[in-house]
Design an enzyme around this catalytic site. Structure first.
Site, PDB file in Angstrom:
ATOM      1  N   CYS A  30       0.839  -1.210   0.000  1.00  0.00           N
ATOM      2  CA  CYS A  30       0.000   0.000   0.000  1.00  0.00           C
ATOM      3  C   CYS A  30       0.870   1.255   0.000  1.00  0.00           C
ATOM      4  CB  CYS A  30      -0.925  -0.031   1.217  1.00  0.00           C
ATOM      5  SG  CYS A  30      -1.736   1.536   1.593  1.00  0.00           S
ATOM      6  N   CYS A  33       0.071   3.912   2.699  1.00  0.00           N
ATOM      7  CA  CYS A  33       0.467   3.426   4.023  1.00  0.00           C
ATOM      8  C   CYS A  33       1.920   3.790   4.327  1.00  0.00           C
ATOM      9  CB  CYS A  33       0.313   1.910   4.115  1.00  0.00           C
ATOM     10  SG  CYS A  33      -1.385   1.315   3.905  1.00  0.00           S
TER      11      CYS A  33
END
Length: 282
Positions: A30, A33
């Protein structure tokens, strides 16, 4: 700190009873993230233990992610006192992230109050009292902490100390409809009345010889409240309600409501007597 389904209860639920816990649901693939994670870690370090960061890799903990309905990451859930209280999805600018955290982090007085409640629940009453006094030294107007201190003092039979603390409560509490204050005032009033009352057996004899003597019945109820004998007190108060709602401006019903708050740790008793009072009033 990373957590899993097996350790989530300890790492998050139990830990959040001591300080807020921010859970970051993320995954190695991600991109966003990778921006949010380091920012959260830096802020956790900056706040120096006032809140904790716990990370959940959703690829390895799909059951946890499903439980919290994580459909997009990064997804952040904040826990306080064992339950989720705030959340967001995506990456917030640092300024908004600070606002999010500030809503969670208790001020020093609140931190002392939280520590007091934990100590009290663990049976460490002297420690709890010290924390409450520290909270009030930091914020003398912190009525919620002062009410907890009054309750603790009364439970330890330190009645004069409790009375002194009650005089320091703010008008917004003493002149309003604060349920806890009204309950504690009922208990203090009962203790005051009990010092000038005849012995309990004499009051019981007076009521037995004249069941319509509502003054004696109310005095007996106060004596029982002072001893924390709430169920027999409720019996006499309900009898006052049945015999004369107007007695002392409906004092029977009003005192019953305060006793319900005093006996909140006995939910079955309170439920039963609420039902009886309701049936009497209707």
């Amino acid at each position: 700190m990373n957590t899993t389904l097996a350790t989530f209860e300890k790492d998050v639920i139990e830990a959040s009873k001591h300080a807020p816990v921010v859970v970051d649901f993320w995954a190695p693939w991600c991109g966003p993230c990778k921006s949010l994670g380091p920012l959260l870690e830096r802020l956790e370090h900056e706040y120096a233990g006032r809140w904790r960061l716990v990370k959940v890799n959703v690829d390895e903990n799909q059951q946890l992610a499903a439980h919290f309905q994580v459909r997009s990451i990064p997804h952040v859930v904040a826990f306080v006192d064992g339950r989720p209280v705030e959340q967001f999805t995506g990456v917030l600018p640092e300024s908004q992230l600070r606002v999010f955290i500030e809503r969670l982090v208790p001020n020093p007085a609140q931190a002392e109050h939280r520590a007091a409640l934990l100590a009290r629940d663990e049976g460490q009453r002297d420690v709890a009292r010290d924390h409450l006094q520290a909270a009030l030294a930091l914020d003398p107007g912190y009525d919620e902490a002062r009410l907890d201190l009054i309750e603790l003092l009364l439970d330890d039979d330190l009645v004069d100390d409790a009375r002194r603390e009650a005089t320091l409560l703010s008008p917004k509490t003493t002149q309003g409809i604060d349920v806890r204050y009204n309950a504690l005032k009922t208990r203090l009033d009962a203790l005051d009345a009990a010092t000038d009352l005849p012995p309990t057996d004499a009051l019981e004899a007076a009521v037995a010889s004249d069941p319509g003597n509502l003054e004696a019945r109310f005095d007996l109820a106060n004596a029982l409240i002072a001893r924390r004998a709430y169920e027999p007190a409720l019996e006499h108060l309900l009898e006052i309600v049945k015999r004369d709602r107007s007695f002392r401006d409906d004092v029977g019903r009003k005192t019953m409501l305060s006793v319900f708050d005093l006996a909140a740790h006995q939910p079955e008793l309170v439920s039963e007597w609420r039902r009886r009072l309701s049936a009497t009033l209707h």
